[in-house]
Design a protein around this motif. Structure first.
Motif, PDB file in Angstrom:
ATOM      1  N   UNK A   1      19.112  13.581  32.395  1.00  0.00           N
ATOM      2  CA  UNK A   1      18.639  14.890  31.968  1.00  0.00           C
ATOM      3  C   UNK A   1      18.555  15.849  33.156  1.00  0.00           C
ATOM      4  N   UNK A   2      18.053  15.371  34.291  1.00  0.00           N
ATOM      5  CA  UNK A   2      17.946  16.217  35.480  1.00  0.00           C
ATOM      6  C   UNK A   2      19.338  16.619  35.971  1.00  0.00           C
ATOM      7  N   UNK A   3      20.252  15.657  36.015  1.00  0.00           N
ATOM      8  CA  UNK A   3      21.614  15.948  36.477  1.00  0.00           C
ATOM      9  C   UNK A   3      22.313  16.936  35.549  1.00  0.00           C
ATOM     10  N   UNK A   4      22.112  16.773  34.242  1.00  0.00           N
ATOM     11  CA  UNK A   4      22.721  17.700  33.283  1.00  0.00           C
ATOM     12  C   UNK A   4      22.162  19.105  33.466  1.00  0.00           C
ATOM     13  N   UNK A   5      20.854  19.196  33.672  1.00  0.00           N
ATOM     14  CA  UNK A   5      20.233  20.508  33.895  1.00  0.00           C
ATOM     15  C   UNK A   5      20.814  21.160  35.141  1.00  0.00           C
TER      16      UNK A   5
ATOM     17  N   UNK B   1      10.247  14.208  40.791  1.00  0.00           N
ATOM     18  CA  UNK B   1      10.455  14.924  42.056  1.00  0.00           C
ATOM     19  C   UNK B   1      11.653  14.357  42.814  1.00  0.00           C
ATOM     20  N   UNK B   2      11.788  13.038  42.807  1.00  0.00           N
ATOM     21  CA  UNK B   2      12.909  12.400  43.513  1.00  0.00           C
ATOM     22  C   UNK B   2      14.244  12.839  42.912  1.00  0.00           C
ATOM     23  N   UNK B   3      14.371  12.726  41.584  1.00  0.00           N
ATOM     24  CA  UNK B   3      15.649  13.073  40.939  1.00  0.00           C
ATOM     25  C   UNK B   3      15.939  14.568  41.016  1.00  0.00           C
TER      26      UNK B   3
ATOM     27  N   UNK C   1      17.349  20.559  42.561  1.00  0.00           N
ATOM     28  CA  UNK C   1      16.397  21.315  41.752  1.00  0.00           C
ATOM     29  C   UNK C   1      15.035  21.184  42.427  1.00  0.00           C
ATOM     30  N   UNK C   2      14.567  22.250  43.033  1.00  0.00           N
ATOM     31  CA  UNK C   2      13.332  22.187  43.819  1.00  0.00           C
ATOM     32  C   UNK C   2      12.116  22.432  42.920  1.00  0.00           C
ATOM     33  N   UNK C   3      11.174  21.464  42.866  1.00  0.00           N
ATOM     34  CA  UNK C   3       9.953  21.674  42.080  1.00  0.00           C
ATOM     35  C   UNK C   3       9.138  22.841  42.637  1.00  0.00           C
ATOM     36  N   UNK C   4       8.792  23.780  41.757  1.00  0.00           N
ATOM     37  CA  UNK C   4       8.074  24.983  42.175  1.00  0.00           C
ATOM     38  C   UNK C   4       6.689  25.099  41.543  1.00  0.00           C
ATOM     39  N   UNK C   5       6.533  24.614  40.309  1.00  0.00           N
ATOM     40  CA  UNK C   5       5.246  24.689  39.621  1.00  0.00           C
ATOM     41  C   UNK C   5       5.012  23.401  38.845  1.00  0.00           C
ATOM     42  N   UNK C   6       3.753  22.996  38.824  1.00  0.00           N
ATOM     43  CA  UNK C   6       3.356  21.804  38.090  1.00  0.00           C
ATOM     44  C   UNK C   6       2.048  22.099  37.369  1.00  0.00           C
ATOM     45  N   UNK C   7       2.021  21.822  36.074  1.00  0.00           N
ATOM     46  CA  UNK C   7       0.800  22.043  35.303  1.00  0.00           C
ATOM     47  C   UNK C   7       0.495  20.796  34.481  1.00  0.00           C
TER      48      UNK C   7
ATOM     49  N   UNK D   1       3.798  19.748  32.700  1.00  0.00           N
ATOM     50  CA  UNK D   1       4.871  20.729  32.678  1.00  0.00           C
ATOM     51  C   UNK D   1       5.385  20.906  34.097  1.00  0.00           C
ATOM     52  N   UNK D   2       6.708  20.888  34.257  1.00  0.00           N
ATOM     53  CA  UNK D   2       7.331  21.018  35.572  1.00  0.00           C
ATOM     54  C   UNK D   2       8.333  22.158  35.536  1.00  0.00           C
ATOM     55  N   UNK D   3       8.307  22.999  36.566  1.00  0.00           N
ATOM     56  CA  UNK D   3       9.259  24.106  36.710  1.00  0.00           C
ATOM     57  C   UNK D   3       9.981  23.941  38.036  1.00  0.00           C
ATOM     58  N   UNK D   4      11.300  23.893  37.989  1.00  0.00           N
ATOM     59  CA  UNK D   4      12.122  23.765  39.193  1.00  0.00           C
ATOM     60  C   UNK D   4      13.110  24.923  39.283  1.00  0.00           C
ATOM     61  N   UNK D   5      13.575  25.210  40.495  1.00  0.00           N
ATOM     62  CA  UNK D   5      14.585  26.241  40.725  1.00  0.00           C
ATOM     63  C   UNK D   5      15.769  25.607  41.440  1.00  0.00           C
ATOM     64  N   UNK D   6      16.958  25.846  40.931  1.00  0.00           N
ATOM     65  CA  UNK D   6      18.166  25.306  41.548  1.00  0.00           C
ATOM     66  C   UNK D   6      18.386  25.957  42.912  1.00  0.00           C
ATOM     67  N   UNK D   7      18.482  25.151  43.951  1.00  0.00           N
ATOM     68  CA  UNK D   7      18.626  25.579  45.340  1.00  0.00           C
ATOM     69  C   UNK D   7      17.396  26.351  45.836  1.00  0.00           C
ATOM     70  N   UNK D   8      16.244  26.123  45.205  1.00  0.00           N
ATOM     71  CA  UNK D   8      15.023  26.817  45.613  1.00  0.00           C
ATOM     72  C   UNK D   8      14.488  26.298  46.940  1.00  0.00           C
ATOM     73  N   UNK D   9      13.644  27.093  47.568  1.00  0.00           N
ATOM     74  CA  UNK D   9      12.982  26.679  48.807  1.00  0.00           C
ATOM     75  C   UNK D   9      11.775  25.809  48.492  1.00  0.00           C
TER      76      UNK D   9
END
Length: 258
Positions: free
Chosen positions: A166-170, A193-195, A201-207, A221-229
């Motif tokens: 799922x992470x790779x497809x996203x 977080x590892x995958x 995909x950099x984790x940015x928010x966690x709720x 709930x997890x929010x990631x940004x592709x190539x995020x800092x």
């Protein structure tokens, strides 16, 4: 049998549920997997993030079931195109009929495909989405009680695609700087977080989400940004119910109102 535009709408054993959001409805089969509040809070989480950004045009939901997340996103955002990808043929068919029933076929589209084995149609969509959402199976293949009902087993257990799939497809479907929103179990946080970092995909928010304010979180709930800092923010915990479980919490009720 009901009909929409002279096409069969409701098949034997199915029901139509009112889901709120200005009259949206959903065809479901009670003997198969039906959506839960986790899908609704994920859709709201993604909608809030999407509405804070400009030029968000296209989203896709991985493992969409009968389409609950795309339909909520269609209500809560100004996204122009929303797709849902589903491996189970029965759920895919219901999702298509749900789009027809809700008069959203021009905006909400569904693809019958396995995200772990992308078909040509998915390959043509790589790198085209601003937003990807997913409410994937929570259980690993051998964890927990295995449901004898195949539809429920596929929805709850990693039988056809695992977490990394799922992470790779996203990651593959997102544009650079695109946003990935997922709901899952806290026990899978390290794996997530590892995958995610493995696939850029950099984790940015966690709720964290708990049944009530006095209970431990059982989903997140997890929010990631592709190539995020790198920078992770832990948001305030969300409670599903009031302390006495007599009704949903005020925040959940507001989610359904918006």
């Amino acid at each position: 049998m009901n009909e929409v535009d002279n096409q069969p709408l409701l098949l034997e054993g199915e029901r139509v549920d009112e889901i709120g959001f200005e009259g949206l409805k959903l065809i479901q089969e009670p003997n198969e997997f039906c959506y839960g509040v986790d899908a609704v809070i994920l859709a709201d989480f993604a909608a809030r993030g999407t509405n804070q950004k400009s030029k968000m045009k296209a989203a896709v939901d991985l493992g969409t079931g009968t389409g609950i997340i795309p339909f909520v996103l269609s209500h809560k955002t100004s996204l122009e195109k929303i797709y849902g990808i589903e491996i189970q043929k029965n759920s895919f068919d219901r999702a298509c009929r749900n789009a027809q029933m809700n008069r959203l076929s021009h905006k909400v589209h569904f693809i019958h495909a396995d995200i772990a084995n992308p078909i040509e149609e998915l390959e043509s969509l790589r790198g085209t989405f601003d937003v990807v959402t997913s409410n994937p199976p929570y259980m690993t293949g051998k964890a927990g009680l295995i449901n004898e009902n195949e539809a429920k087993r596929i929805a709850r257990h990693e039988t056809t695609a695992d977490l990394e799939s799922f992470v790779a497809a996203a990651a593959g479907l997102l544009k650079p700087r695109g946003h990935f929103y997922m709901v899952h179990r806290p026990s899978r946080l390290v794996d997530i977080c590892f995958y995610c970092r493995k696939h850029r995909l950099e984790p940015k928010e966690l709720r964290f989400v708990a049944p009530d304010k006095n209970s431990a979180a059982n989903i997140m709930l997890v929010h990631c940004v592709k190539y995020g800092n790198p920078e992770l923010k832990i948001l305030e915990q969300l409670s599903i119910y009031k302390e006495d479980h007599s009704s949903y919490s005020e925040e959940i009720l507001k989610i359904y109102e918006r």
